[in-house]
Design an enzyme around this catalytic site. Structure first.
Site, PDB file in Angstrom:
ATOM      1  N   ARG A  81       2.101  -8.115  -0.450  1.00 57.88           N
ATOM      2  CA  ARG A  81       2.512  -7.785  -1.639  1.00 57.88           C
ATOM      3  C   ARG A  81       1.593  -6.271  -2.413  1.00 57.88           C
ATOM      4  NH1 ARG A  81       6.058 -11.610  -3.524  1.00 57.88           N
ATOM      5  NH2 ARG A  81       5.582 -13.047  -2.725  1.00 57.88           N
ATOM      6  N   ASP A  82       2.643  -4.842  -2.771  1.00 59.62           N
ATOM      7  CA  ASP A  82       1.261  -3.898  -3.269  1.00 59.62           C
ATOM      8  C   ASP A  82       0.696  -4.340  -4.218  1.00 59.62           C
ATOM      9  OD1 ASP A  82       2.305  -0.549  -2.817  1.00 59.62           O
ATOM     10  OD2 ASP A  82       0.836  -1.659  -4.809  1.00 59.62           O
ATOM     11  N   ILE A  83      -0.408  -4.262  -4.692  1.00 57.66           N
ATOM     12  CA  ILE A  83      -1.437  -4.842  -4.998  1.00 57.66           C
ATOM     13  C   ILE A  83      -0.636  -4.324  -6.535  1.00 57.66           C
ATOM     14  CG2 ILE A  83      -3.078  -2.756  -5.563  1.00 57.66           C
ATOM     15  CD1 ILE A  83      -5.617  -4.813  -5.343  1.00 57.66           C
TER      16      ILE A  83
ATOM     17  N   HIS B  28       2.673   3.259   6.442  1.00 59.38           N
ATOM     18  CA  HIS B  28       3.398   2.428   5.942  1.00 59.38           C
ATOM     19  C   HIS B  28       4.648   2.264   5.019  1.00 59.38           C
ATOM     20  CE1 HIS B  28       0.398   3.574   3.330  1.00 59.38           C
ATOM     21  NE2 HIS B  28       1.551   3.839   2.021  1.00 59.38           N
TER      22      HIS B  28
ATOM     23  N   ASN C 150       5.507   7.435   2.132  1.00 61.50           N
ATOM     24  CA  ASN C 150       4.194   9.109   1.692  1.00 61.50           C
ATOM     25  C   ASN C 150       3.739   9.044   3.439  1.00 61.50           C
ATOM     26  OD1 ASN C 150       5.404   8.373  -0.491  1.00 61.50           O
ATOM     27  ND2 ASN C 150       4.761   7.341  -1.458  1.00 61.50           N
TER      28      ASN C 150
ATOM     29  N   HIS D 128       6.977   1.460   2.198  1.00 62.30           N
ATOM     30  CA  HIS D 128       7.297   0.866   1.021  1.00 62.30           C
ATOM     31  C   HIS D 128       8.837  -0.322   1.005  1.00 62.30           C
ATOM     32  CE1 HIS D 128       3.746   2.761  -1.302  1.00 62.30           C
ATOM     33  NE2 HIS D 128       4.483   3.384  -0.319  1.00 62.30           N
TER      34      HIS D 128
ATOM     35  N   VAL E 261      -3.241   6.008   1.330  1.00 64.05           N
ATOM     36  CA  VAL E 261      -3.675   4.626   2.325  1.00 64.05           C
ATOM     37  C   VAL E 261      -3.412   4.966   3.338  1.00 64.05           C
ATOM     38  CG1 VAL E 261      -4.353   2.472   3.089  1.00 64.05           C
ATOM     39  CG2 VAL E 261      -4.022   2.798   0.400  1.00 64.05           C
TER      40      VAL E 261
HETATM   41  P1  AMP Z   1       0.679   5.146  -0.135  1.00 62.06           P
HETATM   42  O1  AMP Z   1       0.202   5.549  -1.521  1.00 62.06           O
HETATM   43  O2  AMP Z   1       1.878   5.070  -0.269  1.00 62.06           O
HETATM   44  O3  AMP Z   1      -0.393   5.292   0.946  1.00 62.06           O
HETATM   45  O4  AMP Z   1       0.761   3.873  -0.452  1.00 62.06           O
HETATM   46  C1  AMP Z   1      -0.818   3.673  -0.910  1.00 62.06           C
HETATM   47  C2  AMP Z   1      -0.041   1.613  -1.428  1.00 62.06           C
HETATM   48  O5  AMP Z   1      -1.032   0.700  -1.120  1.00 62.06           O
HETATM   49  C3  AMP Z   1      -0.097   1.869  -2.782  1.00 62.06           C
HETATM   50  O6  AMP Z   1       1.046   1.514  -3.623  1.00 62.06           O
HETATM   51  C4  AMP Z   1      -1.486   0.862  -3.939  1.00 62.06           C
HETATM   52  O7  AMP Z   1      -0.986   0.387  -5.168  1.00 62.06           O
HETATM   53  C5  AMP Z   1      -1.651   0.083  -2.552  1.00 62.06           C
HETATM   54  N1  AMP Z   1      -2.318  -0.464  -2.413  1.00 62.06           N
HETATM   55  C6  AMP Z   1      -3.818  -0.422  -2.636  1.00 62.06           C
HETATM   56  N2  AMP Z   1      -4.611  -1.345  -2.570  1.00 62.06           N
HETATM   57  C7  AMP Z   1      -3.750  -2.541  -2.126  1.00 62.06           C
HETATM   58  C8  AMP Z   1      -4.202  -3.467  -1.651  1.00 62.06           C
HETATM   59  N3  AMP Z   1      -5.736  -3.509  -1.649  1.00 62.06           N
HETATM   60  N4  AMP Z   1      -3.742  -4.086  -1.576  1.00 62.06           N
HETATM   61  C9  AMP Z   1      -2.137  -4.393  -1.648  1.00 62.06           C
HETATM   62  N5  AMP Z   1      -1.977  -2.919  -1.636  1.00 62.06           N
HETATM   63  C10 AMP Z   1      -2.939  -2.136  -1.638  1.00 62.06           C
END
Ligand code: AMP
Ligand code: ZN
Length: 120
Positions: free
Chosen positions: A32-34, A103, A90, A105, A99
């Site tokens: 799950r996204d945080i 990945h 992204n 979404h 990140v």
């Molecule tokens: P992006 O901006 O496409 O690189 O997506 C990175 C995603 O990772 C964002 O939607 C964040 O909310 C999510 N994220 C960051 N840290 C964590 C975490 N510790 N656990 C789960 N999701 C995270």
């Protein structure tokens, strides 16, 4: 399997940082996204550290197919594949990647807003 000592998602995959896992196989994990942007917002992540879509090669074609199928399979399992969902990857600065472990979404579970977040 290439892993990066300092990468957030590699740490999650190595279970050094907790996450709420919703799917796992030999090559892919999902959690799950945080900071969810939809009723269901999960991240489908290759176990192998790949920085972004720009680092993909022809050899990753099957892995990318399985990434999409894993996300679609999860949407089907959760019962919202037919009503619809969104897959987003992204990439780098203009794509707002934050990140740098690539990945996919999966956003769904309800009506999403239209548009792509473009500036014009
Ligand atoms: P992006 O901006 O496409 O690189 O997506 C990175 C995603 O990772 C964002 O939607 C964040 O909310 C999510 N994220 C960051 N840290 C964590 C975490 N510790 N656990 C789960 N999701 C995270
Ligand atoms: Zn990584």
């Amino acid at each position: 399997m290439s892993t990066d000592k300092n990468c957030l998602f590699c740490k999650i995959i190595r279970r050094e940082i907790p996450a709420d896992f919703v799917y796992e196989d030999d090559e892919i994990v999902a959690f799950r996204d945080i900071n969810p942007q939809a009723p269901v917002h999960n991240l489908f992540v290759p176990r192998r550290h790949i920085e972004s879509a720009n680092a993909l090669t022809e050899e990753d074609a099957a892995l990318m197919g399985r990434l999409v199928l894993a996300a679609r399979g999860h949407a089907a399992e959760q019962g919202f594949a037919d009503s619809g969902f969104r897959l987003v990857m992204n990439t780098n600065a203009h794509g707002c990647q934050t990140v740098f472990h690539m990945h996919l979404h999966l956003l769904g579970g309800g009506q999403l807003a239209g548009g792509f977040g473009a500036t014009r």
